[in-house]
Motif scaffolding. Structure first.
Motif, PDB file in Angstrom:
ATOM      1  N   LYS A 213       0.836  -1.219   0.000  1.00 44.29           N
ATOM      2  CA  LYS A 213       0.000   0.000   0.000  1.00 44.29           C
ATOM      3  C   LYS A 213       0.867   1.264   0.000  1.00 44.29           C
ATOM      4  O   LYS A 213       0.525   2.253  -0.614  1.00 44.29           O
ATOM      5  CB  LYS A 213      -0.892   0.018   1.238  1.00 44.29           C
ATOM      6  N   THR A 214       1.968   1.213   0.732  1.00 40.95           N
ATOM      7  CA  THR A 214       2.860   2.374   0.803  1.00 40.95           C
ATOM      8  C   THR A 214       4.292   1.910   0.581  1.00 40.95           C
ATOM      9  O   THR A 214       4.629   0.755   0.847  1.00 40.95           O
ATOM     10  CB  THR A 214       2.779   3.062   2.182  1.00 40.95           C
ATOM     11  N   TRP A 215       5.127   2.830   0.109  1.00 41.52           N
ATOM     12  CA  TRP A 215       6.518   2.500  -0.164  1.00 41.52           C
ATOM     13  C   TRP A 215       7.271   2.314   1.146  1.00 41.52           C
ATOM     14  O   TRP A 215       7.041   3.010   2.131  1.00 41.52           O
ATOM     15  CB  TRP A 215       7.170   3.624  -0.973  1.00 41.52           C
ATOM     16  N   SER A 216       8.178   1.346   1.154  1.00 44.45           N
ATOM     17  CA  SER A 216       9.114   1.153   2.263  1.00 44.45           C
ATOM     18  C   SER A 216      10.363   0.507   1.677  1.00 44.45           C
ATOM     19  O   SER A 216      10.376   0.124   0.502  1.00 44.45           O
ATOM     20  CB  SER A 216       8.505   0.242   3.333  1.00 44.45           C
ATOM     21  N   GLU A 217      11.405   0.366   2.479  1.00 39.51           N
ATOM     22  CA  GLU A 217      12.616  -0.300   1.990  1.00 39.51           C
ATOM     23  C   GLU A 217      12.314  -1.736   1.598  1.00 39.51           C
ATOM     24  O   GLU A 217      12.831  -2.243   0.605  1.00 39.51           O
ATOM     25  CB  GLU A 217      13.713  -0.240   3.052  1.00 39.51           C
ATOM     26  N   GLU A 218      11.456  -2.400   2.372  1.00 36.45           N
ATOM     27  CA  GLU A 218      11.078  -3.781   2.045  1.00 36.45           C
ATOM     28  C   GLU A 218      10.368  -3.846   0.693  1.00 36.45           C
ATOM     29  O   GLU A 218      10.664  -4.707  -0.140  1.00 36.45           O
ATOM     30  CB  GLU A 218      10.159  -4.338   3.145  1.00 36.45           C
ATOM     31  N   VAL A 219       9.434  -2.913   0.468  1.00 42.25           N
ATOM     32  CA  VAL A 219       8.706  -2.866  -0.800  1.00 42.25           C
ATOM     33  C   VAL A 219       9.678  -2.587  -1.952  1.00 42.25           C
ATOM     34  O   VAL A 219       9.580  -3.197  -3.015  1.00 42.25           O
ATOM     35  CB  VAL A 219       7.573  -1.808  -0.749  1.00 42.25           C
ATOM     36  N   GLU A 220      10.622  -1.696  -1.741  1.00 44.42           N
ATOM     37  CA  GLU A 220      11.627  -1.381  -2.761  1.00 44.42           C
ATOM     38  C   GLU A 220      12.377  -2.642  -3.186  1.00 44.42           C
ATOM     39  O   GLU A 220      12.527  -2.924  -4.370  1.00 44.42           O
ATOM     40  CB  GLU A 220      12.614  -0.335  -2.234  1.00 44.42           C
ATOM     41  N   ASN A 221      12.842  -3.416  -2.223  1.00 46.64           N
ATOM     42  CA  ASN A 221      13.596  -4.621  -2.554  1.00 46.64           C
ATOM     43  C   ASN A 221      12.707  -5.690  -3.194  1.00 46.64           C
ATOM     44  O   ASN A 221      13.129  -6.357  -4.138  1.00 46.64           O
ATOM     45  CB  ASN A 221      14.338  -5.152  -1.328  1.00 46.64           C
ATOM     46  N   LEU A 222      11.471  -5.831  -2.722  1.00 45.13           N
ATOM     47  CA  LEU A 222      10.542  -6.771  -3.361  1.00 45.13           C
ATOM     48  C   LEU A 222      10.302  -6.378  -4.817  1.00 45.13           C
ATOM     49  O   LEU A 222      10.251  -7.233  -5.706  1.00 45.13           O
ATOM     50  CB  LEU A 222       9.209  -6.811  -2.599  1.00 45.13           C
ATOM     51  N   TYR A 223      10.154  -5.079  -5.048  1.00 47.39           N
ATOM     52  CA  TYR A 223       9.965  -4.561  -6.409  1.00 47.39           C
ATOM     53  C   TYR A 223      11.129  -5.023  -7.298  1.00 47.39           C
ATOM     54  O   TYR A 223      10.925  -5.484  -8.414  1.00 47.39           O
ATOM     55  CB  TYR A 223       9.894  -3.039  -6.351  1.00 47.39           C
ATOM     56  N   ARG A 224      12.333  -4.938  -6.794  1.00 50.95           N
ATOM     57  CA  ARG A 224      13.509  -5.321  -7.578  1.00 50.95           C
ATOM     58  C   ARG A 224      13.540  -6.826  -7.844  1.00 50.95           C
ATOM     59  O   ARG A 224      13.822  -7.249  -8.966  1.00 50.95           O
ATOM     60  CB  ARG A 224      14.780  -4.851  -6.858  1.00 50.95           C
ATOM     61  N   PHE A 225      13.246  -7.628  -6.823  1.00 53.43           N
ATOM     62  CA  PHE A 225      13.199  -9.082  -7.042  1.00 53.43           C
ATOM     63  C   PHE A 225      12.118  -9.443  -8.056  1.00 53.43           C
ATOM     64  O   PHE A 225      12.335 -10.282  -8.935  1.00 53.43           O
ATOM     65  CB  PHE A 225      12.948  -9.836  -5.729  1.00 53.43           C
ATOM     66  N   GLN A 226      10.952  -8.801  -7.950  1.00 54.94           N
ATOM     67  CA  GLN A 226       9.846  -9.134  -8.844  1.00 54.94           C
ATOM     68  C   GLN A 226      10.113  -8.669 -10.267  1.00 54.94           C
ATOM     69  O   GLN A 226       9.723  -9.344 -11.221  1.00 54.94           O
ATOM     70  CB  GLN A 226       8.527  -8.600  -8.265  1.00 54.94           C
ATOM     71  N   GLN A 227      10.836  -7.577 -10.439  1.00 57.93           N
ATOM     72  CA  GLN A 227      11.238  -7.146 -11.785  1.00 57.93           C
ATOM     73  C   GLN A 227      12.126  -8.198 -12.436  1.00 57.93           C
ATOM     74  O   GLN A 227      12.056  -8.421 -13.629  1.00 57.93           O
ATOM     75  CB  GLN A 227      12.030  -5.840 -11.708  1.00 57.93           C
ATOM     76  N   ALA A 228      12.962  -8.824 -11.629  1.00 59.73           N
ATOM     77  CA  ALA A 228      13.898  -9.822 -12.151  1.00 59.73           C
ATOM     78  C   ALA A 228      13.250 -11.204 -12.292  1.00 59.73           C
ATOM     79  O   ALA A 228      13.892 -12.142 -12.742  1.00 59.73           O
ATOM     80  CB  ALA A 228      15.128  -9.906 -11.241  1.00 59.73           C
ATOM     81  N   GLY A 229      11.980 -11.326 -11.890  1.00 62.01           N
ATOM     82  CA  GLY A 229      11.266 -12.578 -12.122  1.00 62.01           C
ATOM     83  C   GLY A 229      11.160 -13.501 -10.928  1.00 62.01           C
ATOM     84  O   GLY A 229      10.913 -14.699 -11.086  1.00 62.01           O
ATOM     85  N   TYR A 230      11.359 -12.976  -9.734  1.00 62.11           N
ATOM     86  CA  TYR A 230      11.271 -13.801  -8.519  1.00 62.11           C
ATOM     87  C   TYR A 230      10.235 -13.205  -7.583  1.00 62.11           C
ATOM     88  O   TYR A 230       9.966 -12.022  -7.627  1.00 62.11           O
ATOM     89  CB  TYR A 230      12.633 -13.842  -7.805  1.00 62.11           C
ATOM     90  N   ARG A 231       9.703 -14.054  -6.697  1.00 64.39           N
ATOM     91  CA  ARG A 231       8.756 -13.554  -5.691  1.00 64.39           C
ATOM     92  C   ARG A 231       9.455 -12.599  -4.751  1.00 64.39           C
ATOM     93  O   ARG A 231       8.982 -11.516  -4.468  1.00 64.39           O
ATOM     94  CB  ARG A 231       8.238 -14.724  -4.830  1.00 64.39           C
ATOM     95  N   ASP A 232      10.601 -13.067  -4.220  1.00 61.79           N
ATOM     96  CA  ASP A 232      11.294 -12.330  -3.169  1.00 61.79           C
ATOM     97  C   ASP A 232      12.687 -12.920  -2.988  1.00 61.79           C
ATOM     98  O   ASP A 232      13.115 -13.780  -3.757  1.00 61.79           O
ATOM     99  CB  ASP A 232      10.494 -12.373  -1.859  1.00 61.79           C
ATOM    100  N   GLU A 233      13.376 -12.459  -1.971  1.00 63.89           N
ATOM    101  CA  GLU A 233      14.752 -12.912  -1.715  1.00 63.89           C
ATOM    102  C   GLU A 233      14.821 -14.406  -1.421  1.00 63.89           C
ATOM    103  O   GLU A 233      15.758 -15.079  -1.832  1.00 63.89           O
ATOM    104  CB  GLU A 233      15.338 -12.112  -0.548  1.00 63.89           C
ATOM    105  N   ILE A 234      13.813 -14.927  -0.734  1.00 61.93           N
ATOM    106  CA  ILE A 234      13.807 -16.366  -0.400  1.00 61.93           C
ATOM    107  C   ILE A 234      13.818 -17.196  -1.677  1.00 61.93           C
ATOM    108  O   ILE A 234      14.623 -18.122  -1.828  1.00 61.93           O
ATOM    109  CB  ILE A 234      12.583 -16.709   0.482  1.00 61.93           C
ATOM    110  N   GLU A 235      12.932 -16.873  -2.614  1.00 64.84           N
ATOM    111  CA  GLU A 235      12.880 -17.636  -3.866  1.00 64.84           C
ATOM    112  C   GLU A 235      14.160 -17.436  -4.671  1.00 64.84           C
ATOM    113  O   GLU A 235      14.685 -18.379  -5.259  1.00 64.84           O
ATOM    114  CB  GLU A 235      11.664 -17.226  -4.708  1.00 64.84           C
ATOM    115  N   TYR A 236      14.672 -16.214  -4.713  1.00 67.81           N
ATOM    116  CA  TYR A 236      15.904 -15.938  -5.461  1.00 67.81           C
ATOM    117  C   TYR A 236      17.049 -16.817  -4.959  1.00 67.81           C
ATOM    118  O   TYR A 236      17.761 -17.446  -5.741  1.00 67.81           O
ATOM    119  CB  TYR A 236      16.268 -14.455  -5.328  1.00 67.81           C
TER     120      TYR A 236
END
Length: 88
Positions: free
Chosen positions: A15-38
Motif C-alpha cells: 500500500k505504501t513504499w518502504s525499503e522492504e517494498v523497494e527490494n521486493l519490487y527489484r526481485f519481482q522485476q527480475a522474475g522472482y517472488r522475493d529474496e527467499i525464492e531468489y
C-alpha cells in the motif's frame, strides 16, 4: 542436494513504499517472488546490496542476464500497488 522449496502461505499488495517494498519490487522485476525464492533458485547465500541504503544492487535473472539497480529508490509511488508481499 536441493532443499525443500518454501512456499508462501498468503500474499497481499503493498500500500505504501518502504525499503522492504523497494527490494521486493527489484526481485519481482527480475522474475522472482522475493529474496527467499531468489536464493533457492540461484543457490546463493548473499544478495548484492548497496551498503549505503541496503537496497538490492544486482540480480541475476532466470535467463542468466543481470539487472543492475541504483542505490536510490526506483519503485515510484504509482508502481507500489503492483508489488506483491508474501507471508510465510
Amino acid at each position: 542436494m536441493a532443499s525443500a522449496e518454501i512456499k508462501p502461505k498468503s500474499t497481499s499488495r503493498a500500500k505504501t513504499w518502504s525499503e522492504e517494498v523497494e527490494n521486493l519490487y527489484r526481485f519481482q522485476q527480475a522474475g522472482y517472488r522475493d529474496e527467499i525464492e531468489y536464493k533457492q533458485v540461484k543457490q546463493v547465500a548473499m544478495v548484492d546490496r548497496w551498503p549505503e541504503t541496503g537496497f538490492v544492487k544486482k540480480l541475476q535473472r532466470r535467463d542468466n542476464t543481470f539487472y543492475y539497480y541504483d542505490k536510490e529508490r526506483e519503485c515510484e509511488d504509482k508502481e507500489v500497488h503492483k508489488v506483491k508481499m508474501y507471508a510465510y
